[in-house]
Scaffold this active site. Structure first.
Site, short mmCIF file in Angstrom:
data_model
loop_
_atom_site.label_atom_id
_atom_site.label_comp_id
_atom_site.label_asym_id
_atom_site.label_seq_id
_atom_site.Cartn_x
_atom_site.Cartn_y
_atom_site.Cartn_z
N ASP A 67 -19.56 35.14 -14.17
CA ASP A 67 -20.62 36.06 -14.59
C ASP A 67 -21.99 35.68 -14.01
O ASP A 67 -22.15 34.60 -13.41
CB ASP A 67 -20.70 36.11 -16.13
N ASN A 136 -19.73 32.99 -30.56
CA ASN A 136 -19.12 34.18 -31.18
C ASN A 136 -17.75 34.49 -30.57
O ASN A 136 -17.23 35.58 -30.75
CB ASN A 136 -20.06 35.39 -31.05
N HIS A 138 -17.08 34.63 -27.30
CA HIS A 138 -17.07 35.34 -26.01
C HIS A 138 -16.52 34.47 -24.88
O HIS A 138 -16.60 33.24 -24.93
CB HIS A 138 -18.45 35.93 -25.66
N GLU A 143 -18.48 40.08 -24.75
CA GLU A 143 -18.91 39.89 -26.13
C GLU A 143 -17.89 40.51 -27.09
O GLU A 143 -17.04 41.30 -26.68
CB GLU A 143 -20.27 40.58 -26.31
C1 GLP Z 1 -22.62 31.54 -21.54
C2 GLP Z 1 -21.62 31.87 -20.43
C3 GLP Z 1 -20.21 31.55 -20.83
C4 GLP Z 1 -20.14 30.16 -21.45
C5 GLP Z 1 -20.97 30.14 -22.72
C6 GLP Z 1 -20.94 28.81 -23.45
O1 GLP Z 1 -22.91 32.60 -22.37
N1 GLP Z 1 -21.70 33.22 -20.02
O2 GLP Z 1 -19.36 31.66 -19.70
O3 GLP Z 1 -18.83 29.82 -21.72
O4 GLP Z 1 -22.30 30.43 -22.35
O5 GLP Z 1 -21.92 27.96 -22.99
P1 GLP Z 1 -22.09 26.45 -23.34
O6 GLP Z 1 -21.02 25.73 -22.61
O7 GLP Z 1 -23.45 26.09 -22.89
O8 GLP Z 1 -21.93 26.33 -24.82
#
Ligand code: GLP
Length: 240
Positions: A67, A136, A138, A143
């Site tokens: 993404d 959440n 995702h 989402e």
């Molecule tokens: C973002 C990314 C996700 C990732 C998530 C968790 O929103 N789009 O791909 O898995 O954050 O991030 P973190 O590893 O910093 O908790």
């Protein structure tokens, strides 16, 4: 689904790096799906170390990132483009033409999403997809409420995600409200998936994803329907 529990973040990162190394050894032209966020940083650090020692070779590997924020330039320090180059690609022997990340500044997002999806197919599909998980549930930027049959598309970020990700920006208002993400179906087409999660704050999301009801309200729960998924967790992220 398989579950691997490591003692802490460090050993989780080392284990993830080892699993990727094994896949590249089996298939030097691996198509690798990658994630951003804080969780995979230790993994990237370990892979850089291994690459510099000659233990893993990225010269034939192709990567696709999950993404990118929409409306952000690739040189913006919070863009996933910048993150990936700074934390990984600039430090390993990957060919720049084999690196794919959605363009946050594309003039035609819909066309770009179609192009991205086609490119993945052209390269033979993703062999191994690395995922993190949002608080959440995702995955990528899919989402809660995302259709299980979704492909790469433009999405609006939830309030919770904007809140979570504001820690990386100076002000909450700076967090982009939209993003381009691979869809749930795009992710499910990967031949193998490894989801990484570390720390107490993800415990609930991980539990729901691993053994809760399979529902579009918890996007990561869809992984239960895939035949080759590994949850790679540290002790704090696991309590079930
Ligand atoms: C973002 C990314 C996700 C990732 C998530 C968790 O929103 N789009 O791909 O898995 O954050 O991030 P973190 O590893 O910093 O908790």
């Amino acid at each position: 689904m398989k579950k691997i529990i490591e003692k802490d973040y460090q050993s989780l990162s080392e284990k993830a790096a080892l699993l990727i190394k094994e896949e590249i050894e089996k298939n030097p032209s691996l198509v690798l799906g990658l994630a951003t966020g804080s969780t995979p940083l230790g993994l990237y650090k370990k892979l850089i170390e291994m690459n510099k020692k000659g233990e893993v070779d990225f010269s034939q590997v192709t990567t696709f990132n999950l993404d990118e924020y929409l409306g952000i330039s690739s040189s913006h320090p919070q863009s996933y483009n910048y993150y990936m180059h700074k934390n990984f690609f600039d430090e390993i022997n990957i060919k720049k033409e084999n690196v794919f990340i959605p363009h946050g500044e594309t003039e035609n997002p819909e066309e770009h999403c179609k192009w991205y999806e086609k490119k993945i197919e052209e390269k033979g599909g993703i062999d191994l997809q690395i995922l993190g998980i949002g608080g959440n549930g995702h995955i990528g930027f899919n989402e809660p409420g995302s259709s299980f049959s979704s492909s790469t598309r433009v999405v609006s970020l939830s309030k919770e995600t904007i809140e979570d990700n504001s820690r990386f920006f100076e002000k909450k208002e700076e967090v982009p409200k939209k993003a381009i993400t691979m869809g749930i179906e795009t992710i499910l087409k990967s031949k193998r998936i490894i989801l990484l999660s570390s720390g107490e704050n993800k415990k609930e999301a991980v539990k729901k994803a691993f053994k809760g009801k399979v529902t579009e309200e918890v996007p990561a729960s869809v992984l239960q329907t895939h035949s080759r998924v590994t949850f790679l967790l540290d002790e704090k992220a696991e309590d079930f």
